[in-house]
Scaffold this active site. Structure first.
Site, PDB file in Angstrom:
ATOM      1  N   ILE A 129       0.959  -1.193   0.090  1.00 43.78           N
ATOM      2  CA  ILE A 129       0.105   0.150   0.146  1.00 43.78           C
ATOM      3  C   ILE A 129       0.900   1.323   0.119  1.00 43.78           C
ATOM      4  O   ILE A 129       1.923   1.426   0.855  1.00 43.78           O
ATOM      5  CB  ILE A 129      -0.872  -0.005   1.066  1.00 43.78           C
ATOM      6  CG1 ILE A 129      -1.755  -1.061   1.409  1.00 43.78           C
ATOM      7  CG2 ILE A 129      -1.917   1.263   1.344  1.00 43.78           C
ATOM      8  CD1 ILE A 129      -2.558  -1.406   2.537  1.00 43.78           C
ATOM      9  N   TYR A 187      -4.973  17.967 -10.470  1.00 41.45           N
ATOM     10  CA  TYR A 187      -5.543  16.679  -9.727  1.00 41.45           C
ATOM     11  C   TYR A 187      -6.370  16.049 -10.711  1.00 41.45           C
ATOM     12  O   TYR A 187      -6.651  14.832 -10.871  1.00 41.45           O
ATOM     13  CB  TYR A 187      -6.383  17.107  -8.536  1.00 41.45           C
ATOM     14  CG  TYR A 187      -6.750  16.180  -7.786  1.00 41.45           C
ATOM     15  CD1 TYR A 187      -5.968  15.412  -6.827  1.00 41.45           C
ATOM     16  CD2 TYR A 187      -8.079  16.068  -7.645  1.00 41.45           C
ATOM     17  CE1 TYR A 187      -6.434  14.390  -5.957  1.00 41.45           C
ATOM     18  CE2 TYR A 187      -8.726  14.822  -6.840  1.00 41.45           C
ATOM     19  CZ  TYR A 187      -7.701  14.182  -6.025  1.00 41.45           C
ATOM     20  OH  TYR A 187      -8.291  12.985  -5.124  1.00 41.45           O
ATOM     21  N   LYS A 231      -6.279  11.974 -12.019  1.00 43.91           N
ATOM     22  CA  LYS A 231      -7.472  11.008 -11.866  1.00 43.91           C
ATOM     23  C   LYS A 231      -7.565  10.377 -13.035  1.00 43.91           C
ATOM     24  O   LYS A 231      -8.160   9.375 -13.248  1.00 43.91           O
ATOM     25  CB  LYS A 231      -8.306  11.655 -10.816  1.00 43.91           C
ATOM     26  CG  LYS A 231      -7.604  11.642  -9.432  1.00 43.91           C
ATOM     27  CD  LYS A 231      -6.894  10.461  -8.927  1.00 43.91           C
ATOM     28  CE  LYS A 231      -6.814  10.845  -7.457  1.00 43.91           C
ATOM     29  NZ  LYS A 231      -5.906   9.673  -6.808  1.00 43.91           N
TER      30      LYS A 231
END
Length: 248
Positions: free
Chosen positions: A8, A151, A155
């Site tokens: 992770i 951003y 994404k």
């Protein structure tokens, strides 16, 4: 959930830290990748921390190779990579963003997950185990927002990347189950930072504040439990999974 191994990114705080803790409590082994360490996670004997700056994308391959070489898949059912780490800044109109700010954002939020995915698939291809990759995305990858061009672009790139790799994996005999998960609005440091921006610099800040005041921002603990169900369930490679698609 059957015992497994999890890599992770961004485990020093927020979603990454919470999900890692939940997995550790269930007895899984977690390898955390972050620049800073989490005192909460360091107390677990089944947690391994790798201090690493994802901006250094050329060193990611050797990082993943080292982790994979440590993993013992005996009596394990899943090996999962969760690309969670991302940047929020710069939050301002693109003409006020510097080349350095844009480069750093895309390195960490888009290029790093791509290299992590590439390396994970390559170094686990001979493992007889369920392999899964979860890319944490956002509604911002679909809906454009002023002052959030870096951003939103990162994404949107994560979404398309996930679908492309899913298409590559679909015809494999043992495909990697790669999905992108949109968790919705979650109370993290990124949310707090967006609310705290000067509205003259970041006009979207008021909408973040309104969502928070209206109770539309879910606690990170709730999301963590929801993500456990998403990890457990199987999806077709390349699927974009929204928080509302599944009941926790």
């Amino acid at each position: 959930m059957e015992r497994g191994h999890f890599v992770i990114t961004g485990t020093s705080k927020g979603i990454g830290e919470q999900l890692a803790a939940l997995l550790l409590d269930l007895g899984h082994r977690v390898y955390g990748i972050a620049r800073g360490a989490s005192e909460r996670l360091q107390s677990y004997g089944n947690y391994v921390h790798r201090t690493f700056d994802l901006n250094d994308i050329t060193a990611i391959e050797s990082l993943i190779e080292g982790i994979v070489n440590e993993v013992n898949i005996n009596n394990s059912k899943i090996f999962c990579l969760i690309n969670n780490a991302a940047m929020l800044e710069p939050l301002k109109p693109i003409d006020r963003c510097t080349a350095t700010e844009i480069q750093q954002h895309l390195q960490i939020s888009l290029a790093a997950p791509m290299v992590l995915t590439s390396s994970f698939i390559r170094y686990t291809q001979d493992m007889d185990i369920r392999r899964k990759i979860i890319n944490i995305t956002s509604g911002s990858g679909t809906y454009p927002a002023p002052g959030m061009s870096a951003y939103c672009t990162a994404k949107a790139g994560i979404n398309m990347f996930t679908q492309c790799v899913g298409a590559e994996q679909a015809n494999h005999a043992r495909p990697v189950e790669i999905i992108a998960v949109d968790p919705g609005m979650v109370e993290t440091g990124l949310q707090a930072a967006a609310r705290g921006k000067d509205e003259q610099d970041f006009g979207m800040g008021k909408y973040f504040k309104q969502a928070y005041e209206a109770g539309q921002v879910q606690p990170v603990e709730s999301l963590g439990r929801h993500l456990l169900k998403i990890i457990e369930n199987e999806f077709s490679p390349g699927r974009l999974v929204h928080y509302a698609d599944m009941e926790p």
